[in-house]
Design a protein around this motif. Structure first.
Motif, mmCIF file in Angstrom:
data_model
loop_
_atom_site.group_PDB
_atom_site.id
_atom_site.type_symbol
_atom_site.label_atom_id
_atom_site.label_comp_id
_atom_site.label_asym_id
_atom_site.label_seq_id
_atom_site.Cartn_x
_atom_site.Cartn_y
_atom_site.Cartn_z
ATOM 1 N N LYS A 1 4.570 -0.263 7.521
ATOM 2 C CA LYS A 1 5.806 -1.011 7.314
ATOM 3 C C LYS A 1 5.567 -2.518 7.336
ATOM 4 O O LYS A 1 6.379 -3.285 6.806
ATOM 5 C CB LYS A 1 6.847 -0.635 8.379
ATOM 6 C CG LYS A 1 7.363 0.792 8.242
ATOM 7 C CD LYS A 1 8.453 1.091 9.260
ATOM 8 C CE LYS A 1 9.049 2.481 9.036
ATOM 9 N NZ LYS A 1 10.113 2.789 10.021
ATOM 10 N N ALA A 2 4.465 -2.959 7.941
ATOM 11 C CA ALA A 2 4.191 -4.392 8.030
ATOM 12 C C ALA A 2 3.795 -4.973 6.685
ATOM 13 O O ALA A 2 4.112 -6.120 6.369
ATOM 14 C CB ALA A 2 3.091 -4.658 9.056
ATOM 15 N N HIS A 3 3.093 -4.172 5.889
ATOM 16 C CA HIS A 3 2.543 -4.673 4.626
ATOM 17 C C HIS A 3 2.559 -3.553 3.597
ATOM 18 O O HIS A 3 2.106 -2.449 3.867
ATOM 19 C CB HIS A 3 1.114 -5.155 4.859
ATOM 20 C CG HIS A 3 0.480 -5.820 3.673
ATOM 21 N ND1 HIS A 3 0.175 -5.150 2.508
ATOM 22 C CD2 HIS A 3 0.097 -7.097 3.477
ATOM 23 C CE1 HIS A 3 -0.368 -5.990 1.652
ATOM 24 N NE2 HIS A 3 -0.429 -7.182 2.214
ATOM 25 N N PRO A 4 3.075 -3.806 2.390
ATOM 26 C CA PRO A 4 3.132 -2.735 1.389
ATOM 27 C C PRO A 4 1.779 -2.453 0.731
ATOM 28 O O PRO A 4 1.092 -3.365 0.278
ATOM 29 C CB PRO A 4 4.119 -3.286 0.354
ATOM 30 C CG PRO A 4 3.988 -4.781 0.464
ATOM 31 C CD PRO A 4 3.688 -5.063 1.909
ATOM 32 N N PHE A 5 1.418 -1.183 0.712
ATOM 33 C CA PHE A 5 0.342 -0.688 -0.143
ATOM 34 C C PHE A 5 0.936 0.517 -0.870
ATOM 35 O O PHE A 5 0.795 1.659 -0.439
ATOM 36 C CB PHE A 5 -0.887 -0.284 0.677
ATOM 37 C CG PHE A 5 -1.690 -1.450 1.172
ATOM 38 C CD1 PHE A 5 -2.520 -2.161 0.303
ATOM 39 C CD2 PHE A 5 -1.617 -1.847 2.500
ATOM 40 C CE1 PHE A 5 -3.248 -3.248 0.746
ATOM 41 C CE2 PHE A 5 -2.353 -2.933 2.948
ATOM 42 C CZ PHE A 5 -3.170 -3.634 2.076
ATOM 43 N N ILE A 6 1.654 0.236 -1.941
ATOM 44 C CA ILE A 6 2.403 1.263 -2.664
ATOM 45 C C ILE A 6 1.903 1.323 -4.105
ATOM 46 O O ILE A 6 1.941 0.324 -4.824
ATOM 47 C CB ILE A 6 3.913 0.960 -2.630
ATOM 48 C CG1 ILE A 6 4.412 0.989 -1.172
ATOM 49 C CG2 ILE A 6 4.691 1.957 -3.487
ATOM 50 C CD1 ILE A 6 5.785 0.417 -0.974
ATOM 51 N N ARG A 7 1.402 2.492 -4.490
ATOM 52 C CA ARG A 7 0.753 2.663 -5.799
ATOM 53 C C ARG A 7 -0.289 1.548 -5.972
ATOM 54 O O ARG A 7 -0.305 0.808 -6.951
ATOM 55 C CB ARG A 7 1.759 2.682 -6.942
ATOM 56 C CG ARG A 7 2.859 3.716 -6.780
ATOM 57 C CD ARG A 7 3.484 4.082 -8.117
ATOM 58 N NE ARG A 7 2.713 5.136 -8.804
ATOM 59 C CZ ARG A 7 2.880 5.475 -10.078
ATOM 60 N NH1 ARG A 7 3.772 4.828 -10.816
ATOM 61 N NH2 ARG A 7 2.165 6.433 -10.627
ATOM 62 N N TYR A 8 -1.167 1.494 -5.015
ATOM 63 C CA TYR A 8 -2.176 0.437 -4.914
ATOM 64 C C TYR A 8 -3.475 0.901 -5.569
ATOM 65 O O TYR A 8 -4.059 1.902 -5.178
ATOM 66 C CB TYR A 8 -2.381 0.125 -3.423
ATOM 67 C CG TYR A 8 -3.605 -0.666 -3.053
ATOM 68 C CD1 TYR A 8 -3.809 -1.961 -3.526
ATOM 69 C CD2 TYR A 8 -4.541 -0.123 -2.176
ATOM 70 C CE1 TYR A 8 -4.921 -2.683 -3.146
ATOM 71 C CE2 TYR A 8 -5.655 -0.840 -1.791
ATOM 72 C CZ TYR A 8 -5.845 -2.125 -2.277
ATOM 73 O OH TYR A 8 -6.954 -2.839 -1.889
ATOM 74 N N ASP A 9 -3.897 0.184 -6.593
ATOM 75 C CA ASP A 9 -5.132 0.497 -7.316
ATOM 76 C C ASP A 9 -6.306 0.001 -6.487
ATOM 77 O O ASP A 9 -6.567 -1.205 -6.409
ATOM 78 C CB ASP A 9 -5.109 -0.183 -8.691
ATOM 79 C CG ASP A 9 -6.258 0.261 -9.584
ATOM 80 O OD1 ASP A 9 -7.302 0.673 -9.046
ATOM 81 O OD2 ASP A 9 -6.113 0.181 -10.817
ATOM 82 N N ILE A 10 -7.026 0.941 -5.882
ATOM 83 C CA ILE A 10 -8.088 0.557 -4.960
ATOM 84 C C ILE A 10 -9.339 0.064 -5.681
ATOM 85 O O ILE A 10 -10.224 -0.534 -5.083
ATOM 86 C CB ILE A 10 -8.421 1.736 -4.015
ATOM 87 C CG1 ILE A 10 -9.266 1.269 -2.847
ATOM 88 C CG2 ILE A 10 -9.060 2.883 -4.770
ATOM 89 C CD1 ILE A 10 -9.468 2.309 -1.784
ATOM 90 N N GLY A 11 -9.404 0.321 -7.010
ATOM 91 C CA GLY A 11 -10.544 -0.153 -7.780
ATOM 92 C C GLY A 11 -11.633 0.881 -7.962
ATOM 93 O O GLY A 11 -12.739 0.543 -8.400
ATOM 94 N N ASP A 12 -11.347 2.133 -7.645
ATOM 95 C CA ASP A 12 -12.336 3.200 -7.791
ATOM 96 C C ASP A 12 -11.926 4.164 -8.903
ATOM 97 O O ASP A 12 -10.757 4.240 -9.285
ATOM 98 C CB ASP A 12 -12.484 3.993 -6.485
ATOM 99 C CG ASP A 12 -13.174 3.195 -5.395
ATOM 100 O OD1 ASP A 12 -13.913 2.254 -5.737
ATOM 101 O OD2 ASP A 12 -12.974 3.494 -4.210
ATOM 102 N N ILE A 13 -12.899 4.904 -9.393
ATOM 103 C CA ILE A 13 -12.665 5.935 -10.395
ATOM 104 C C ILE A 13 -13.022 7.283 -9.775
ATOM 105 O O ILE A 13 -14.095 7.429 -9.167
ATOM 106 C CB ILE A 13 -13.529 5.696 -11.649
ATOM 107 C CG1 ILE A 13 -13.232 4.315 -12.243
ATOM 108 C CG2 ILE A 13 -13.291 6.787 -12.690
ATOM 109 C CD1 ILE A 13 -14.197 3.895 -13.324
ATOM 110 N N GLY A 14 -12.133 8.254 -9.895
ATOM 111 C CA GLY A 14 -12.390 9.547 -9.258
ATOM 112 C C GLY A 14 -11.705 10.692 -9.964
ATOM 113 O O GLY A 14 -10.967 10.510 -10.947
ATOM 114 N N VAL A 15 -11.947 11.896 -9.430
ATOM 115 C CA VAL A 15 -11.375 13.130 -9.975
ATOM 116 C C VAL A 15 -10.887 13.993 -8.817
ATOM 117 O O VAL A 15 -11.631 14.220 -7.861
ATOM 118 C CB VAL A 15 -12.435 13.936 -10.775
ATOM 119 C CG1 VAL A 15 -11.814 15.211 -11.340
ATOM 120 C CG2 VAL A 15 -13.064 13.091 -11.870
ATOM 121 N N LEU A 16 -9.641 14.456 -8.889
ATOM 122 C CA LEU A 16 -9.134 15.439 -7.931
ATOM 123 C C LEU A 16 -9.401 16.835 -8.478
ATOM 124 O O LEU A 16 -9.172 17.112 -9.656
ATOM 125 C CB LEU A 16 -7.633 15.250 -7.682
ATOM 126 C CG LEU A 16 -7.211 14.036 -6.848
ATOM 127 C CD1 LEU A 16 -5.693 13.942 -6.784
ATOM 128 C CD2 LEU A 16 -7.783 14.100 -5.431
#
Length: 437
Positions: free
Chosen positions: A303-318
């Protein structure tokens, strides 16, 4: 005495409450868990729209219930004074403040409210519990960076005491340093190793040169957990062979949480309790399980700081076997800014160069480690630490393999160094592009 838990509680992080909340989150069945995720997503977006002027300005008028319409945040959005990004009621005096390592090329200072940070530690303790490790009682051999200024240095050393761990420097990877490490392992009943991948790999190579299995001199060792840098399969086999213990891979980000941790079924299980992880394409559309794309993460409790739909800069596969309650990270391919653009316009993942070179450059064991940098569209520089200069035959072989896998006309430069540059945190970037893609 539970010194680790006590130190967090005394610092104002409500760990007991966090563990209780985590236990409640983990109990629901799959259907109820999906409802929990949707509710948590809506609540955190609504909170920041109402209480965070920075986020309100960033996203404009959005409907929290229309998730795919919510804009993507990037690291560059966050490169402004922290005070401008904090929610109402929070200041640097009542939050947990830290900074990213800068290994991505876009460092920034971030904050977590104290309950959110306590949830992070509750998750970490839960996951290490899968390995029968207890932060209060299990002794850790820690291969991490450490601040070199006096205040920062002794602050970390004090934290190490409370956390029941001994820190080995990752800035000195000489055989003399490793000999001292070995003495410490002989005299200390370590339960596990934890730290950055590349220095731990170098320690394993040192043991290989000595033909010595670490668990024979430190039989209390149970497991090794590596983090923060890419783990290659041959390096994993090397470490398991010369440590004599299983290797576990974790994936995390200091500004978020422990993102994924290898579970007892040998799967990279995503932290679904406190994070919502999406894989997006270049147009910000959500990709189905099994497809490769950008890793975008929402922190559900900060709640102190938004990280919402934050592009972390990595490429991956689920993995296709993923569910909302148990997402499985099938593959972490690399960073989005570690992509090379070749003279023809063709794009190639930077790790392609690393894989090609690694298969040739390390076969005789003389090269300790190396990195690759792209300086021009057609020019790549390989910096390496080795007891001997690379032979002209090896240089030619590497150049030919790069042309075979990629395209002809590439210029490959080689430079022998005594030590590779690491970030202030001690991390090593295997590949980086120094041109404006």
């Amino acid at each position: 005495m539970n010194l680790f838990d006590l130190s967090l509680q005394l610092s104002g992080f409500p760990l007991k409450k966090a563990k209780s909340v985590l236990n409640r989150i983990q109990n629901p069945n799959e259907a109820d868990f999906k409802s929990y995720i949707e509710d948590a997503k809506s609540k955190i977006v609504s909170y920041h729209i109402k209480h965070n002027a920075f986020y309100k300005e960033l996203v404009g008028s959005i409907n929290p219930s229309h998730w795919n319409s919510i804009p993507i945040m990037t690291k560059k959005d966050l490169q402004q004074p922290l005070q401008n990004r904090l929610s109402n009621g929070f200041s640097t005096k009542n939050v947990y403040v830290n900074k990213t390592s800068g290994s991505s090329g876009d460092p920034f200072v971030f904050a977590k409210d104290k309950f959110c940070h306590a949830m992070t530690w509750a998750i970490i303790q839960d996951r290490f519990g899968w390995l029968n490790l207890d932060f209060n009682n299990s002794k850790q051999a820690r291969f991490y960076g450490i601040p070199l200024d006096k205040k920062g240095y002794y602050k970390e050393r004090l934290k190490d005491i409370f956390s029941n761990r001994f820190r080995f420097s990752v800035f000195d990877l000489s055989d003399m340093a490793f000999e001292n490490h070995l003495k410490k392992f002989k005299s200390t009943k370590f339960d596990y190793i934890n730290g950055y991948t590349s220095p731990i790999v170098q320690f394993a190579k040192f043991l290989e040169r000595k033909n010595l299995v670490l668990s024979t001199v430190c039989p209390s060792l149970k497991v090794c957990v590596v983090t923060s840098e890419m783990l290659f399969e041959d390096d994993k086999r090397l470490m398991e062979t010369w440590f004599g213990i299983p290797l576990i891979n974790e994936y995390g980000a200091s500004e978020l949480d422990l993102i994924a941790f290898q579970n007892p079924m040998n799967q990279w299980q995503v932290t679904s309790e406190t994070l919502f992880v999406e894989i997006l394409d270049e147009k910000n559309q959500v990709l189905p399980y099994g497809e490769e794309g950008r890793v975008v993460i929402t922190s559900l409790y900060n709640k102190a700081h938004p990280f919402i739909r934050y592009d972390i800069g990595d490429i991956g596969v689920l993995s296709k076997q993923s569910t909302p309650k148990k997402p499985i990270l099938k593959q972490l391919i690399g960073r989005t800014n570690d992509v090379a653009i070749l003279p023809s316009g063709k794009k190639a993942a930077g790790l392609t160069f690393y894989y090609i070179t690694k298969s040739i450059i390390e076969d005789d064991g003389k090269v300790k480690e190396f990195i690759i940098e792209q300086h021009k569209l057609d020019t790549f520089k390989i910096s390496y630490v080795s007891s001997e200069k690379l032979t002209s035959e090896k240089m030619i072989a590497i150049s030919l393999e790069m042309e075979r896998y990629l395209e002809k006309g590439l210029n490959i430069e080689f430079e022998q160094q005594t030590q590779l540059h690491r970030s202030k945190s001690g991390k090593l970037r295997q590949f980086s592009s120094l041109i404006n893609n």
